[in-house]
Design an enzyme around this catalytic site. Structure first.
Site, PDB file in Angstrom:
ATOM      1  N   LYS A  40       0.839  -1.202   0.000  1.00 22.30           N
ATOM      2  CA  LYS A  40       0.000   0.000   0.000  1.00 22.30           C
ATOM      3  C   LYS A  40       0.877   1.257   0.000  1.00 22.30           C
ATOM      4  CE  LYS A  40      -4.133  -0.066   2.220  1.00 22.30           C
ATOM      5  NZ  LYS A  40      -5.091  -0.012   3.328  1.00 22.30           N
ATOM      6  N   GLU A 154     -18.077   6.647   4.272  1.00 23.23           N
ATOM      7  CA  GLU A 154     -17.494   6.250   3.004  1.00 23.23           C
ATOM      8  C   GLU A 154     -18.431   6.703   1.885  1.00 23.23           C
ATOM      9  OE1 GLU A 154     -16.321   2.117   2.959  1.00 23.23           O
ATOM     10  OE2 GLU A 154     -15.362   2.361   4.903  1.00 23.23           O
ATOM     11  N   CYS A 259     -18.578  -0.494   9.746  1.00 26.53           N
ATOM     12  CA  CYS A 259     -18.714   0.227  11.022  1.00 26.53           C
ATOM     13  C   CYS A 259     -19.961  -0.137  11.813  1.00 26.53           C
ATOM     14  CB  CYS A 259     -18.658   1.719  10.772  1.00 26.53           C
ATOM     15  SG  CYS A 259     -17.012   2.234  10.286  1.00 26.53           S
ATOM     16  N   LYS A 262     -20.011  -3.789  13.226  1.00 28.23           N
ATOM     17  CA  LYS A 262     -19.077  -4.100  14.300  1.00 28.23           C
ATOM     18  C   LYS A 262     -19.276  -3.190  15.517  1.00 28.23           C
ATOM     19  CE  LYS A 262     -14.988  -1.389  12.947  1.00 28.23           C
ATOM     20  NZ  LYS A 262     -14.907  -0.487  14.089  1.00 28.23           N
TER      21      LYS A 262
HETATM   22  N1  NAD Z   1     -14.351   3.270   7.234  1.00 28.01           N
HETATM   23  C1  NAD Z   1     -15.170   4.127   7.813  1.00 28.01           C
HETATM   24  O1  NAD Z   1     -16.138   4.599   7.216  1.00 28.01           O
HETATM   25  C2  NAD Z   1     -14.914   4.574   9.221  1.00 28.01           C
HETATM   26  C3  NAD Z   1     -15.598   5.705   9.706  1.00 28.01           C
HETATM   27  C4  NAD Z   1     -15.351   6.099  11.010  1.00 28.01           C
HETATM   28  C5  NAD Z   1     -14.483   5.379  11.818  1.00 28.01           C
HETATM   29  N2  NAD Z   1     -13.845   4.268  11.316  1.00 28.01           N
HETATM   30  C6  NAD Z   1     -12.922   3.557  12.189  1.00 28.01           C
HETATM   31  O2  NAD Z   1     -11.591   3.927  11.802  1.00 28.01           O
HETATM   32  C7  NAD Z   1     -10.713   2.796  11.946  1.00 28.01           C
HETATM   33  C8  NAD Z   1     -10.037   2.508  10.622  1.00 28.01           C
HETATM   34  O3  NAD Z   1     -11.036   2.120   9.704  1.00 28.01           O
HETATM   35  P1  NAD Z   1     -10.725   2.006   8.140  1.00 28.01           P
HETATM   36  O4  NAD Z   1     -12.018   1.711   7.476  1.00 28.01           O
HETATM   37  O5  NAD Z   1      -9.924   3.174   7.711  1.00 28.01           O
HETATM   38  O6  NAD Z   1      -9.798   0.699   8.161  1.00 28.01           O
HETATM   39  P2  NAD Z   1      -8.897   0.106   6.978  1.00 28.01           P
HETATM   40  O7  NAD Z   1      -8.873  -1.350   7.167  1.00 28.01           O
HETATM   41  O8  NAD Z   1      -9.355   0.684   5.662  1.00 28.01           O
HETATM   42  O9  NAD Z   1      -7.445   0.718   7.261  1.00 28.01           O
HETATM   43  C9  NAD Z   1      -6.639   0.355   8.351  1.00 28.01           C
HETATM   44  C10 NAD Z   1      -5.196   0.509   7.918  1.00 28.01           C
HETATM   45  O10 NAD Z   1      -4.354   0.324   9.066  1.00 28.01           O
HETATM   46  C11 NAD Z   1      -3.196  -0.400   8.668  1.00 28.01           C
HETATM   47  N3  NAD Z   1      -2.573  -0.986   9.857  1.00 28.01           N
HETATM   48  C12 NAD Z   1      -2.953  -2.069  10.580  1.00 28.01           C
HETATM   49  N4  NAD Z   1      -2.108  -2.254  11.619  1.00 28.01           N
HETATM   50  C13 NAD Z   1      -1.198  -1.253  11.560  1.00 28.01           C
HETATM   51  C14 NAD Z   1      -0.089  -0.901  12.362  1.00 28.01           C
HETATM   52  N5  NAD Z   1       0.237  -1.596  13.456  1.00 28.01           N
HETATM   53  N6  NAD Z   1       0.644   0.174  12.014  1.00 28.01           N
HETATM   54  C15 NAD Z   1       0.327   0.889  10.903  1.00 28.01           C
HETATM   55  N7  NAD Z   1      -0.729   0.596  10.109  1.00 28.01           N
HETATM   56  C16 NAD Z   1      -1.477  -0.451  10.435  1.00 28.01           C
HETATM   57  C17 NAD Z   1      -3.734  -1.400   7.666  1.00 28.01           C
HETATM   58  O11 NAD Z   1      -2.708  -1.913   6.854  1.00 28.01           O
HETATM   59  C18 NAD Z   1      -4.737  -0.539   6.898  1.00 28.01           C
HETATM   60  O12 NAD Z   1      -4.129   0.105   5.802  1.00 28.01           O
HETATM   61  C19 NAD Z   1     -11.572   1.661  12.481  1.00 28.01           C
HETATM   62  O13 NAD Z   1     -11.487   1.645  13.870  1.00 28.01           O
HETATM   63  C20 NAD Z   1     -12.963   2.061  12.043  1.00 28.01           C
HETATM   64  O14 NAD Z   1     -13.958   1.527  12.888  1.00 28.01           O
HETATM   65  C21 NAD Z   1     -14.040   3.863  10.044  1.00 28.01           C
END
Ligand code: NAD
Length: 429
Positions: A40, A154, A259, A262
């Site tokens: 990525k 999203e 979201c 979970k």
């Molecule tokens: N997607 C949404 O619409 C949304 C909205 C609000 C809140 N959230 C919350 O935000 C958080 C992230 O969601 P997302 O949808 O962006 O997830 P995602 O899976 O798209 O992205 C997570 C990223 O973190 C990286 N990652 C994992 N472990 C890591 C580490 N130790 N160090 C560095 N990078 C690491 C992964 O490789 C990945 O690229 C979650 O807790 C989710 O509940 C998501």
């Protein structure tokens, strides 16, 4: 303005991390992004955008000189005080939030008296307290901690970042909270500055409430079907009440996405683990699971046995304008149709690659008309705009049967009927 904005780190470059990074870069910060996914990071360094999100590619390109991508933390630690954490918190098999990625980040922090972790990931209420305890036990108590939950959606994430309904900052009232507030100041959004536990709870409660609204209107829709009322009219009449509001009152085949599913389950279990039985959320979850399956009964009512029938699925992503398949209703629906022996042909304008990885057994069409060709029935699963004004007479000619189930109550029912199609929505008369 650029020189006055403070540099930040963003750990995790998924939907939330990448949008947060691009948004703060747009506001003038240098942003040091870190991800464990080397592929990525390599793509981001080549100027490629690994996810589909309207407006994100342009925002990243416009601010490329302020965006830095790496697989290690050194640049972020050197240049930034605030380290935004946006790693995934997926559900465990038990339904709680899996905090292993968050803990990996905490474990990788050096002793420092000039940094703060700013939690954007959605975490259970109490996580901030336990992280601060861990940091204290390791002699890293000078590390500050801020909860700054993310509310972007999203499909409209860039707009949501730049025009948030509110910004929530939970902290101990120290420099780090002030610095986060300062970063968001140019957006002019209402600010809720509170303690860490309340900030964590705001995020979970907001998602649980929205999910409750959806399950509520879906149950009303099911009762409308039994009693001859039309849920679209009912929702319009309800939504005009200022106390209720029109949003999240669209009946359909259930909520999906990473979201809601979970976070509702995590809040239910969090309450249960602390001795409180959250009855309402049990119902919200169960109604949603059943709602995804109701389409199958509708198809059976019209077609009888589904074995050997050809069903076209229009849309697979959990909602339009995203390629995210996590928790998508299409996963349950396609699996149920296949287990009834139906042949499923699907089309999604953006999410096909992600869908193929999860459902390799489906047939994938290269356009809606190809998916509909020879189908006994079609189901609108995701209300992508291009499905809403198909050439309905042409659809009627290309299908073998004439049944169209509108799983999002988004199609022009009269146009379909005029073309000779049998239209059935969710909770419609
Ligand atoms: N997607 C949404 O619409 C949304 C909205 C609000 C809140 N959230 C919350 O935000 C958080 C992230 O969601 P997302 O949808 O962006 O997830 P995602 O899976 O798209 O992205 C997570 C990223 O973190 C990286 N990652 C994992 N472990 C890591 C580490 N130790 N160090 C560095 N990078 C690491 C992964 O490789 C990945 O690229 C979650 O807790 C989710 O509940 C998501």
């Amino acid at each position: 303005m650029t020189s006055q904005r403070e540099s930040i780190g963003v750990i995790g470059t998924g939907y939330v991390g990448l949008v947060t990074a691009a948004g703060f870069a747009e506001l003038g910060s240098h942003v040091h992004c870190v991800d464990v996914d080397a592929e990525k990071i390599a793509r981001l360094n080549r100027g490629e955008v690994p996810i589909y999100e309207p407006g994100l590619e342009e925002l990243l390109a416009r601010n490329s000189e302020r965006l830095h991508f790496a697989t290690d933390l050194s640049g972020a630690l050197e240049h930034a005080r605030l380290l935004f954490v946006a790693v995934g918190t997926p559900p465990t098999h038990a339904g709680d939030a899996d905090l292993s990625a968050v803990h990996q980040v905490v474990d990788s922090m050096p002793a420092s008296d000039g940094h703060a972790l700013v939690m954007k990931s959605t975490v259970p209420c109490g996580t901030g307290a336990s992280i601060r305890r861990i940091l204290r036990e390791r002699g890293k108590d000078a590390f500050a901690y801020v909860s700054c939950p993310e509310f972007l959606k999203e499909g409209s994430a860039v707009r949501d970042f730049l025009h948030p309904d509110r910004v929530v900052v939970g902290d101990a009232g120290d420099w780090a909270g002030d610095a986060v507030v300062g970063l968001y100041e140019p957006l002019g959004a209402p600010l809720v500055r509170t303690d860490v536990a309340s900030a964590e709870m705001i995020k979970l409660a907001a998602n649980a409430f929205l999910a409750t609204k959806i399950s509520f209107i879906n149950e009303i829709a099911n009762v409308c079907e039994a009693l001859g009322a039309d849920v679209v009219e009912v929702a319009r009449g309800m939504g005009l009440d200022e106390r209720i509001g029109p949003k999240f009152l669209q009946a359909g085949i259930g909520y999906g996405g990473s979201c809601f599913t979970k976070d509702v389950s995590a809040l239910k279990l969090l309450a249960g683990n602390s001795g409180y039985h959250f009855q309402l959320l049990n119902a919200v979850i169960e109604v949603n699971e059943l709602q995804k399956r109701r389409v199958v009964s509708k198809l059976q009512r019209h077609l009888g046995e589904l074995a050997g029938r050809r069903v076209a699925l229009l849309g697979l992503a959990f909602k339009p304008n995203t390629d995210d398949m996590r928790g998508a209703s299409s996963l349950i629906l396609a699996a149920r149709l296949r287990s009834e022996g139906a042949h499923v042909c699907a089309y999604d304008p953006i999410a096909e690659e992600q869908a193929r990885a999860l459902m390799p057994e489906l047939d994938y069409a290269s356009g809606p008309m190809e998916a509909l060709a020879g189908a006994d029935a079609a189901v609108l699963v995701t209300e992508w705009p291009q499905f809403l004004d198909l050439d309905w007479p042409e659809v009627a000619r290309t299908m073998r049967g004439n049944l169209v189930i509108d799983g999002r109550n988004a199609l022009p029912a009269r146009d379909l009927q005029a073309a000779g199609l049998a239209y059935e929505g969710i909770g419609r008369r």
